[in-house]
Design a protein around this motif. Structure first.
Motif, PDB file in Angstrom:
ATOM      1  N   UNK A 342      18.165   2.675   2.461  1.00 36.94           N
ATOM      2  CA  UNK A 342      17.104   1.882   1.998  1.00 36.94           C
ATOM      3  C   UNK A 342      16.731   1.252   3.826  1.00 36.94           C
ATOM      4  N   UNK A 343      15.443   1.845   4.043  1.00 36.54           N
ATOM      5  CA  UNK A 343      14.823   1.656   5.302  1.00 36.54           C
ATOM      6  C   UNK A 343      15.820   2.054   6.431  1.00 36.54           C
ATOM      7  N   UNK A 344      16.115   3.193   6.140  1.00 35.79           N
ATOM      8  CA  UNK A 344      17.365   3.961   7.345  1.00 35.79           C
ATOM      9  C   UNK A 344      16.294   4.122   8.680  1.00 35.79           C
ATOM     10  N   UNK A 345      16.932   3.925   9.810  1.00 34.14           N
ATOM     11  CA  UNK A 345      16.440   4.227  11.116  1.00 34.14           C
ATOM     12  C   UNK A 345      17.171   4.795  11.671  1.00 34.14           C
ATOM     13  N   UNK A 346      16.736   5.753  12.842  1.00 38.50           N
ATOM     14  CA  UNK A 346      17.312   6.367  13.672  1.00 38.50           C
ATOM     15  C   UNK A 346      16.368   6.449  14.843  1.00 38.50           C
ATOM     16  N   UNK A 347      16.629   5.721  15.904  1.00 35.02           N
ATOM     17  CA  UNK A 347      16.006   5.656  17.249  1.00 35.02           C
ATOM     18  C   UNK A 347      16.522   6.388  18.335  1.00 35.02           C
ATOM     19  N   UNK A 348      15.726   7.058  18.953  1.00 34.92           N
ATOM     20  CA  UNK A 348      16.357   7.750  20.312  1.00 34.92           C
ATOM     21  C   UNK A 348      15.391   7.474  21.437  1.00 34.92           C
ATOM     22  N   UNK A 349      16.226   6.868  22.772  1.00 36.12           N
ATOM     23  CA  UNK A 349      15.316   6.528  23.694  1.00 36.12           C
ATOM     24  C   UNK A 349      16.054   7.565  25.017  1.00 36.12           C
TER      25      UNK A 349
END
Length: 690
Positions: A342-349
Motif C-alpha cells: 500500500x503506497x510502497x516507496x523506494x527512494x534512492x539519492x
C-alpha cells in the motif's frame, strides 16, 4: 567446496590462456545505427546471450538476466540510461521487457567491477541498452533520412515479429520512430510436446525528437508498451495486461571547461495478473500500479595530462500499489481486497565522483567512489478476511496486524568504491585488474511481503521454483567485495582472452525455510515456505574466449570460435549451493564469410546440474548438446537471415528454467518437473532499409 572436475578444469584453462578483451563479458558493447540490421531477426535475450549474459526463464519476453551467478535486481539494468523497476510480485515486467531488439542502437554489458558512474544499487554488474540515439543530418532542411521494415518467423512456436522505423532529420532537428509487434504460441520441446503456458503477445513503441546547435543537444523520448497476455509456465499466475508509458528528457551541453549532461525520466505502468487461456486456468485477479521518477546530473571535467573527472548526482523514486481484488462468492478471496503493498516507496539519492587518468604510456587507471541513501516505506495493509476456517486462525490476518504495528520505514546508507587498472604489456597483450565494493538494498517485495498463508506466499517470488516467500522488514543491504582479472592478446589471425572473478557477499539476500506445504497430498508435491534472510556467500568463476582464423582465400574466410565458462556460488556457513547457478558451458562454432554471406555452425554443451539449492527444492538436470546453424545475407539495404536452432531436435531441461507449474496444475501426479527447452526451430528473418 568440492566441485566437479569440469569446473576446476574451466578455472585452470582460464588462467592458462589469454583472450580478446572485446569478446569478454567484462565489458562488451554494441553500438551504431546499423545494429538495426543485425538485431531485427533476434530477441533482446538472444543478443545479450551473445554478450555473455545468462537468463532465468520466465515469460516469452520477460526472462531475468543473470551475471556472475547473480540474478534480477542484483544487476543494474538501464534503458536509455534510466532505471525502470520491475512492478510485480513475480517480476513479470523486468526492465528488458520494455525494449525490443529492433529498437536497440546501443547495448553494453559490464560484469562485476563496473564503474560507479555506470550505476549504483547493484552487486553483479550493469546492463545498459538504448533505443534510437540522436543522429542528425548535414542538411539545413528537414528531410527523410532512413526507414526500415523487419520481420521474423520461428516455427517452434509459430512466433511472428514485425518491426518498423523511420527517421527524418536536418542539421538541427530530428524525429525518429521505432516500433515492434510480436505474437507467439506455446513452444514445442525436443519430443514434439507442447510446453504449455509459454504463449505471449507484445508491442513496443518509441518516438524520439531532438534539437541541437553547436554547443548543446536536447532530446525528448516517448515510450509505450502493451502486453495483453504473457504466459508464465513456472509461475502460479500469468500476465493478463501490462500497459506502460514513459517520457525521457535528455540535455547535453559542451562548455569550454567541461561537459554537462542532465536526464529527467518518468515511467508509469498498469499491470495485471490472472489467467487467460485453457493452458492454465483459475480465478485470482491481481493489480499493480507503479511509477518511476528520476533525474541524473553529470559534469565531466578534463584535467591536465589527459585526465578526466566525472561527478554526478542521481535521484530515483519508485512508488507502487499492489492490490488483489476480492472475488465475489469466494470464501478464501474475500470479502475484502487483499492489499499486498500500500503506497510502497523506494527512494534512492546518490552522489559519485570518478577519476580516469593514464599514469604512463602503458598504464591507465580509473577510481571512483559513490554514496547512496536508499529509503523504503509502505502504509498499512489488509488481508482478504479476519475470519479463520475450520477452527484454524487466519494466519494472513495475524500477519497483517503484526506488519501494521511494526516500524516500516527503513533507511540504508551505501558506500561503493571501484578501482580499475589496465596495463598494455605490448602492442598485442593487455592485462586488466578490477577491485570493487558494491552494495544493493532490498527491494520492496523482499522487505514488505507480509502474507504467511500458502496462497498469499506463493504469489511472491521471481524464482520459478513453486515455493512461497515471506518478506522481512529488517533485511540488511548486500555488500559485495569483488576482484577480477583479465588477460588478452590480439594477433592478426587469432585472439584469446581469459578472465576470472571472485565475489564475497556479506548479507547476501537468500531464503531460509520456515515451513512447508503439499497442496496435492501426493509424493513429489512438497514445497517450502521461505523467508528472505541475510547470510554470507561466495561466488567465483571464469570465462575463456578464443577465435582463430583457419583459412582465407577465394572460397572465403573460415574461422573457429570457442568459449568456456564456469560459475560457482555457495553459502559461506555450510558451503551449500546458491540457487540457479549455471553449470559449465562450452561453445564451439565454425564460421564462414564469403562476400556478403556469413554462415555459422555452432555446437553448445551445457553440463549436468548436480549442485542444488535444497532450500528451494531445486531439480537436477542432465547435460545436453545443441547444434545450431545460421546463414545471413547482408546487402546494401537488405538483410536476410535463415537459421535452424536445435538442429537435432534434442530434448533437454533448462538448468535455469525453474519448474513447470503449468504442467503441475494439469497433472500433479508427476510432481514438479523442470521446465523443458525449445525443440527444433526453423527461423527466417528479413530486414529492409529504405
Amino acid at each position: 567446496m568440492c566441485g566437479s572436475t569440469p569446473r576446476y578444469l574451466a578455472l585452470l584453462i582460464a588462467f592458462s590462456f589469454p583472450a580478446a578483451a572485446d569478446d569478454s563479458i567484462e565489458r562488451f558493447e554494441v553500438m551504431g545505427d546499423q545494429a538495426v540490421q543485425h538485431h531485427s531477426a533476434q530477441s533482446v535475450e538472444q543478443l545479450l546471450k551473445q554478450m555473455g549474459v545468462d537468463f532465468s526463464a520466465a515469460g516469452g519476453v520477460s526472462a531475468l538476466p543473470i551475471i556472475n551467478g547473480m540474478m534480477g535486481d542484483r544487476i543494474k539494468v538501464l534503458i536509455d540510461g534510466n532505471d525502470i523497476t520491475a512492478a510485480c510480485a513475480n517480476q513479470m515486467n523486468p526492465p528488458l521487457s520494455y525494449i525490443s531488439a529492433n529498437q536497440i542502437s546501443m547495448a553494453q554489458v559490464i560484469a562485476g567491477v563496473s564503474p560507479v558512474s555506470a550505476g549504483g544499487d547493484n552487486t553483479a554488474g550493469v546492463i545498459s541498452v538504448a533505443a534510437s540515439q540522436p543522429l542528425f543530418a548535414e542538411d539545413e532542411t528537414l528531410s527523410w533520412q532512413q526507414g526500415y521494415l523487419s520481420s521474423q518467423y520461428r516455427s517452434v512456436n509459430d512466433a511472428m515479429a514485425i518491426g518498423a522505423g523511420a527517421r527524418v532529420a536536418s542539421k538541427q532537428w530530428l524525429l525518429d520512430y521505432r516500433g515492434s509487434f510480436e505474437d507467439a504460441n506455446s513452444y514445442q520441446d525436443g519430443n514434439g510436446d507442447k510446453v504449455i503456458d509459454t504463449l505471449y503477445r507484445r508491442q513496443n513503441h518509441t518516438l524520439n525528437g531532438a534539437w541541437r546547435d553547436e554547443q548543446q543537444v536536447i532530446s525528448v523520448k516517448l515510450t509505450h508498451q502493451y502486453i495483453p497476455f504473457q504466459g508464465f509456465a513456472n509461475q502460479y499466475m500469468d500476465m493478463t495486461n501490462n500497459r506502460s508509458y514513459g517520457v525521457n528528457l535528455d540535455y547535453q551541453r559542451d562548455f569550454s571547461v567541461g561537459e554537462l549532461q542532465a536526464k529527467l525520466n518518468w515511467h508509469g505502468v498498469s499491470h495485471e495478473m490472472g489467467f487467460f487461456s485453457s493452458e492454465k486456468t483459475g480465478m485470482m485477479p491481481m493489480k499493480t500500479d507503479a511509477d518511476d521518477y528520476s533525474y541524473d546530473l553529470r559534469w565531466r571535467q578534463p584535467l591536465l595530462q589527459d585526465g578526466t573527472l566525472l561527478v554526478g548526482h542521481e535521484y530515483h523514486q519508485f512508488t507502487i500499489d499492489d492490490i488483489w481484488p476480492a472475488v465475489a462468492g469466494s470464501m478464501m478471496m474475500g470479502p475484502n481486497d487483499y492489499i499486498n503493498i500500500n503506497n510502497g516507496q523506494r527512494q534512492r539519492v546518490a552522489l559519485f565522483a570518478e577519476l580516469e587518468k593514464p599514469l604512463s604510456q602503458r598504464l591507465w587507471a580509473s577510481a571512483g567512489v559513490r554514496y547512496e541513501q536508499v529509503t523504503t516505506d509502505t502504509d498499512k495493509v489488509q488481508s482478504y478476511s479476519s475470519m479463520g476456517m475450520m477452527g484454524m486462525p487466519n494466519v494472513d490476518y495475524q500477519a497483517s496486524q503484526a506488519f501494521n504495528a511494526a516500524e516500516r520505514k527503513v533507511t540504508d546508507n551505501l558506500w561503493d568504491a571501484v578501482l580499475q587498472l589496465r596495463y598494455q604489456l605490448d602492442e598485442m597483450q593487455q592485462l586488466e585488474l578490477g577491485l570493487a565494493r558494491k552494495n544493493r538494498a532490498p527491494n520492496l517485495y523482499e522487505r514488505y511481503s507480509w502474507g504467511r498463508g500458502v496462497m498469499a506466499s506463493t504469489m511472491i517470488g521471481w524464482f520459478g521454483d513453486g515455493n512461497g516467500y515471506v518478506g522481512d522488514i529488517n533485511l540488511s543491504p548486500e555488500t559485495a567485495y569483488t576482484a577480477s582479472v583479465q588477460y588478452s592478446v590480439n594477433h592478426s589471425h587469432w585472439q584469446f582472452s581469459s578472465s576470472f572473478w571472485y565475489s564475497r557477499v556479506q548479507d547476501y539476500i537468500d531464503a531460509e525455510v520456515i515451513g512447508s506445504f503439499n497442496r496435492s497430498g501426493l509424493a513429489g508435491g512438497e514445497r517450502n515456505l521461505l523467508q528472505f534472510s541475510n547470510l554470507d556467500a561466495v561466488l567465483y568463476g571464469s570465462t575463456l574466449n578464443a577465435v582463430v582464423m583457419l583459412t582465407e582465400g577465394e572460397f572465403g574466410e573460415f574461422s573457429l570460435a570457442g568459449k568456456l565458462s564456469s560459475t560457482v556460488g555457495e553459502r559461506d556457513d555450510d558451503n551449500q549451493p546458491l540457487y540457479q547457478i549455471s553449470p559449465v558451458q562450452t561453445e564451439l562454432a565454425l564460421e564462414h564469410q564469403l562476400g556478403s554471406v556469413k554462415s555459422r555452425l555452432g555446437w553448445q554443451f551445457v553440463g549436468s546440474k548436480k549442485r542444488l539449492d535444497s532450500n528451494r527444492l531445486e531439480n537436477p538436470t542432465a547435460s545436453y548438446h545443441l547444434l545450431n546453424f545460421s546463414s545471413e545475407l547482408n546487402l546494401a539495404n537488405l538483410s536476410i537471415r535463415l537459421a535452424v536452432d536445435n538442429l537435432l531436435d534434442e530434448y533437454y531441461q533448462m538448468p535455469l528454467g525453474g519448474v513447470s507449474l503449468a504442467e503441475y496444475r494439469a497433472d500433479n501426479s508427476q510432481g514438479f518437473q523442470q521446465l523443458a527447452g525449445q525443440g527444433r526451430s526453423f527461423n527466417l528473418g528479413v530486414s529492409y532499409q529504405f
